[in-house]
Design a protein around this motif. Structure first.
Motif, PDB file in Angstrom:
ATOM      1  N   PHE A  59       6.419  60.557  16.968  1.00 46.38           N
ATOM      2  CA  PHE A  59       6.646  59.122  16.836  1.00 46.38           C
ATOM      3  C   PHE A  59       5.422  58.514  16.168  1.00 46.38           C
ATOM      4  N   ALA A  60       5.641  57.378  15.479  1.00 50.17           N
ATOM      5  CA  ALA A  60       4.548  56.663  14.817  1.00 50.17           C
ATOM      6  C   ALA A  60       3.676  57.652  14.036  1.00 50.17           C
ATOM      7  N   GLN A  61       2.394  57.713  14.352  1.00 53.15           N
ATOM      8  CA  GLN A  61       1.470  58.623  13.665  1.00 53.15           C
ATOM      9  C   GLN A  61       1.132  59.850  14.517  1.00 53.15           C
ATOM     10  N   THR A  62       2.004  60.180  15.454  1.00 54.77           N
ATOM     11  CA  THR A  62       1.760  61.289  16.369  1.00 54.77           C
ATOM     12  C   THR A  62       2.661  62.476  16.044  1.00 54.77           C
ATOM     13  N   TYR A  63       2.053  63.658  15.973  1.00 54.58           N
ATOM     14  CA  TYR A  63       2.749  64.891  15.594  1.00 54.58           C
ATOM     15  C   TYR A  63       2.435  65.999  16.602  1.00 54.58           C
ATOM     16  N   VAL A  64       3.264  67.040  16.585  1.00 58.55           N
ATOM     17  CA  VAL A  64       2.913  68.282  17.250  1.00 58.55           C
ATOM     18  C   VAL A  64       2.813  69.338  16.165  1.00 58.55           C
ATOM     19  N   VAL A  65       1.737  70.098  16.186  1.00 60.97           N
ATOM     20  CA  VAL A  65       1.567  71.158  15.200  1.00 60.97           C
ATOM     21  C   VAL A  65       1.571  72.506  15.918  1.00 60.97           C
ATOM     22  N   TYR A  66       2.128  73.489  15.243  1.00 61.96           N
ATOM     23  CA  TYR A  66       2.210  74.844  15.782  1.00 61.96           C
ATOM     24  C   TYR A  66       1.168  75.709  15.078  1.00 61.96           C
ATOM     25  N   THR A  67       0.487  76.541  15.854  1.00 63.72           N
ATOM     26  CA  THR A  67      -0.626  77.310  15.311  1.00 63.72           C
ATOM     27  C   THR A  67      -0.776  78.640  16.043  1.00 63.72           C
ATOM     28  N   ASN A  68      -1.425  79.585  15.380  1.00 64.46           N
ATOM     29  CA  ASN A  68      -1.757  80.861  16.014  1.00 64.46           C
ATOM     30  C   ASN A  68      -3.200  80.893  16.515  1.00 64.46           C
ATOM     31  N   ASN A  69      -3.928  79.811  16.230  1.00 60.97           N
ATOM     32  CA  ASN A  69      -5.332  79.753  16.638  1.00 60.97           C
ATOM     33  C   ASN A  69      -5.646  78.330  17.098  1.00 60.97           C
ATOM     34  N   LEU A  70      -5.270  78.035  18.324  1.00 64.91           N
ATOM     35  CA  LEU A  70      -5.383  76.677  18.859  1.00 64.91           C
ATOM     36  C   LEU A  70      -6.819  76.172  18.845  1.00 64.91           C
ATOM     37  N   HIS A  71      -7.738  76.963  19.339  1.00 69.65           N
ATOM     38  CA  HIS A  71      -9.117  76.511  19.486  1.00 69.65           C
ATOM     39  C   HIS A  71      -9.777  76.244  18.136  1.00 69.65           C
ATOM     40  N   GLU A  72      -9.516  77.097  17.161  1.00 70.51           N
ATOM     41  CA  GLU A  72     -10.106  76.889  15.842  1.00 70.51           C
ATOM     42  C   GLU A  72      -9.507  75.653  15.170  1.00 70.51           C
ATOM     43  N   LEU A  73      -8.199  75.475  15.316  1.00 67.83           N
ATOM     44  CA  LEU A  73      -7.557  74.309  14.721  1.00 67.83           C
ATOM     45  C   LEU A  73      -8.082  73.018  15.343  1.00 67.83           C
ATOM     46  N   GLU A  74      -8.291  73.027  16.653  1.00 65.30           N
ATOM     47  CA  GLU A  74      -8.886  71.860  17.313  1.00 65.30           C
ATOM     48  C   GLU A  74     -10.205  71.477  16.658  1.00 65.30           C
ATOM     49  N   LYS A  75     -11.052  72.444  16.438  1.00 63.07           N
ATOM     50  CA  LYS A  75     -12.371  72.183  15.859  1.00 63.07           C
ATOM     51  C   LYS A  75     -12.246  71.590  14.458  1.00 63.07           C
ATOM     52  N   VAL A  76     -11.332  72.139  13.684  1.00 64.45           N
ATOM     53  CA  VAL A  76     -11.148  71.677  12.312  1.00 64.45           C
ATOM     54  C   VAL A  76     -10.642  70.241  12.282  1.00 64.45           C
ATOM     55  N   LEU A  77      -9.624  69.953  13.065  1.00 67.20           N
ATOM     56  CA  LEU A  77      -9.010  68.628  13.037  1.00 67.20           C
ATOM     57  C   LEU A  77      -9.897  67.553  13.650  1.00 67.20           C
ATOM     58  N   GLN A  78     -10.653  67.907  14.661  1.00 66.70           N
ATOM     59  CA  GLN A  78     -11.522  66.926  15.296  1.00 66.70           C
ATOM     60  C   GLN A  78     -12.647  66.457  14.365  1.00 66.70           C
ATOM     61  N   LYS A  79     -12.912  67.218  13.316  1.00 67.55           N
ATOM     62  CA  LYS A  79     -13.933  66.835  12.336  1.00 67.55           C
ATOM     63  C   LYS A  79     -13.337  66.060  11.163  1.00 67.55           C
ATOM     64  N   ASN A  80     -12.012  65.936  11.132  1.00 68.72           N
ATOM     65  CA  ASN A  80     -11.330  65.296  10.014  1.00 68.72           C
ATOM     66  C   ASN A  80     -11.217  63.787  10.265  1.00 68.72           C
ATOM     67  N   ASP A  81     -11.630  62.982   9.314  1.00 68.35           N
ATOM     68  CA  ASP A  81     -11.639  61.528   9.474  1.00 68.35           C
ATOM     69  C   ASP A  81     -10.237  60.923   9.579  1.00 68.35           C
ATOM     70  N   SER A  82      -9.229  61.638   9.148  1.00 70.34           N
ATOM     71  CA  SER A  82      -7.864  61.113   9.212  1.00 70.34           C
ATOM     72  C   SER A  82      -7.226  61.302  10.589  1.00 70.34           C
ATOM     73  N   VAL A  83      -7.926  62.005  11.476  1.00 74.33           N
ATOM     74  CA  VAL A  83      -7.389  62.305  12.813  1.00 74.33           C
ATOM     75  C   VAL A  83      -8.008  61.382  13.857  1.00 74.33           C
ATOM     76  N   VAL A  84      -7.152  60.704  14.625  1.00 69.41           N
ATOM     77  CA  VAL A  84      -7.625  59.842  15.722  1.00 69.41           C
ATOM     78  C   VAL A  84      -8.008  60.700  16.918  1.00 69.41           C
ATOM     79  N   TYR A  85      -7.104  61.598  17.306  1.00 72.94           N
ATOM     80  CA  TYR A  85      -7.399  62.515  18.397  1.00 72.94           C
ATOM     81  C   TYR A  85      -6.481  63.722  18.343  1.00 72.94           C
ATOM     82  N   THR A  86      -6.890  64.765  19.029  1.00 67.80           N
ATOM     83  CA  THR A  86      -6.019  65.904  19.304  1.00 67.80           C
ATOM     84  C   THR A  86      -5.922  66.066  20.808  1.00 67.80           C
ATOM     85  N   GLU A  87      -4.768  66.534  21.265  1.00 63.26           N
ATOM     86  CA  GLU A  87      -4.570  66.813  22.688  1.00 63.26           C
ATOM     87  C   GLU A  87      -3.849  68.137  22.843  1.00 63.26           C
TER      88      GLU A  87
END
Length: 443
Positions: A59-87
């Protein structure tokens, strides 16, 4: 004068599911290993990454993404200025709790409004003065005149759509052709005739459509809201012009996940549900915002009232929160449980700020799978009592927005002095008074 048959039953309720649970452990990986919730800044699109297998809009600007490497993806996205948060996609642990309550069943000998043979056992239908919610009186006096059919989504363990008391009140997707294996209405789900199953997903991660109830909880909840009235079978639901949308999101061992809950809410809202019943919960939110934001979103964008059970831990949720009950959305109505003596059920959570209203929830007779009937206790049973009243009031007054509907239900309660320090409204829901209060707004 009405006569009642009084008898007391002492029983043990094994609260191994839904709002009847408490989280006993925060240890372990209680989240999906392959899913991550991502909220983007306005006007931004999902960043490209080889770590993302697939992204699904929620909904709105919220998505669910599927990945084989959750922890690495968290690190990458949390450094991206276009991302408000990851959960992370958290869920409640598999737990059990034994809750004991001495409930009183008051079987009404006057069930004149209904020909359903077991409706006399619905003590909650009694007048407000007899600790009920005045359902019998409303239908006896014909003071309810529904103008519009209301869809209530039951986000739960599924529903037995073939039950003799439910088959004629089930919502059916008008845009789908049964069994043709095609997504006829282009809503992303194939053959979603009665609803969806967010627990079982296909090879692409999409929710499936088998909403069968292998537990009984969701079927019981549905009967309290909408069991067919005057069909000469079983019991009667509170609402008379209502359809039940079945969404299987709560596993039999109640480890529902945030993504599944959000998708259930969005499906219900997009397909016309104006009330969602949530008889489930967990006592730890892991600091997440996505479910709360989804509730806010469907209230503002789709006009949906979410009715949630307060939980069965006998605790003050203002001090020890439980979720989704402890979210602060304007369109969220939180329900405590009462007994036929008019007292608060011994297992019921409470909270002057966090709990809005009380409703019968001890020893409630309703539908269970395979054309059977059973009594259950819990705020899980109180929540659909409120959802049923809300549906009947909204059917009579279809122009009410969810915040106004919530206000009507809370303002028109039958006050109980002992509840004044326990819940925000200080009373028990009352169908008759709610209909009067809602009607007064149209003058």
């Amino acid at each position: 004068m009405k006569q009642f048959l009084y008898f007391a039953i002492a029983f043990a309720v094994v609260c191994s599911t839904f709002a009847d649970e408490v989280l006993t452990s925060q240890s372990g990986n209680n989240y999906s290993a392959d899913r991550l919730i991502v909220k983007l800044q306005p006007q931004q699109t999902m960043p490209q990454s080889k770590l993302i297998k697939r992204a699904q809009h929620l909904f709105a600007q919220t998505y669910v993404v599927y990945t084989n490497n959750l922890h690495e993806l968290e690190k990458v996205l949390q450094k991206n200025d276009s991302v408000v948060y990851t959960e992370r996609d958290f869920h409640s642990e598999r737990v059990t709790e034994l809750a004991r309550d001495v409930a009183t069943v008051r079987a009404s000998e006057d069930a004149a409004p209904f020909n359903d043979p077991r409706v006399g056992s619905l003590w909650s239908f009694a007048d407000a003065g007899d600790n009920g919610i005045s359902v019998n009186k409303v239908y006896q006096e014909k003071s309810t005149k529904p103008q519009k059919e209301i869809i209530v989504a039951v986000v739960d363990t599924g529903v037995d759509v073939n039950h003799e008391d439910l088959s004629n009140v089930m919502w059916k997707n008008p845009g789908e052709i049964v069994g043709n294996g095609i997504d006829d209405d282009n809503n992303g789900y194939i053959d979603d005739i009665y609803g969806i199953n967010t627990l079982v997903r296909d090879k692409d991660g999409k929710a499936t459509v088998d909403i069968s109830d292998t537990h009984s909880h969701g079927t019981h909840v549905s009967g309290t809201i909408a069991a067919q009235q005057n069909n000469g079978k079983g019991v009667a639901g509170i609402a008379s012009k209502v359809k039940i949308m079945a969404i299987r999101t709560v596993p039999n061992f109640s480890d529902e996940k945030d993504v599944d809950v959000i998708e259930a809410f969005m499906y219900a809202a997009k397909n016309g549900a104006k009330i969602i019943n949530c008889s489930f919960g967990k006592s730890h939110n892991e600091g997440g915002n996505s479910v709360a934001e989804a509730i806010d979103f469907i209230g503002k964008e789709y006009g949906v009232l979410v009715v949630a059970a307060a939980g069965n831990s006998s605790q003050n949720i203002d001090i020890r929160p439980t979720y989704p009950a402890s979210f602060t959305s304007e369109n969220l109505l939180v329900v405590a449980s009462t007994t036929s003596w008019g007292t608060m059920s011994s297992f019921s959570n409470y909270g002057k700020v966090g709990v809005d209203i009380a409703a019968p929830g001890s020893s409630i007779l309703s539908t269970v799978p395979r054309n059977r009937y059973s009594s259950k206790s819990g705020t899980s049973m109180a929540s659909p009592t409120v959802a049923g009243v809300a549906a009947e009031v909204l059917a009579n007054n279809p122009n009410l927005d969810p915040v106004t509907l919530k206000s009507v239900l809370m303002t028109s309660v039958t006050k109980v002095s002992a509840f004044s320090s326990k819940i925000a409204s200080g009373g028990r829901i009352d169908l008759k008074k709610a209909l009067v209060e809602a009607k007064s707004l149209n003058k």
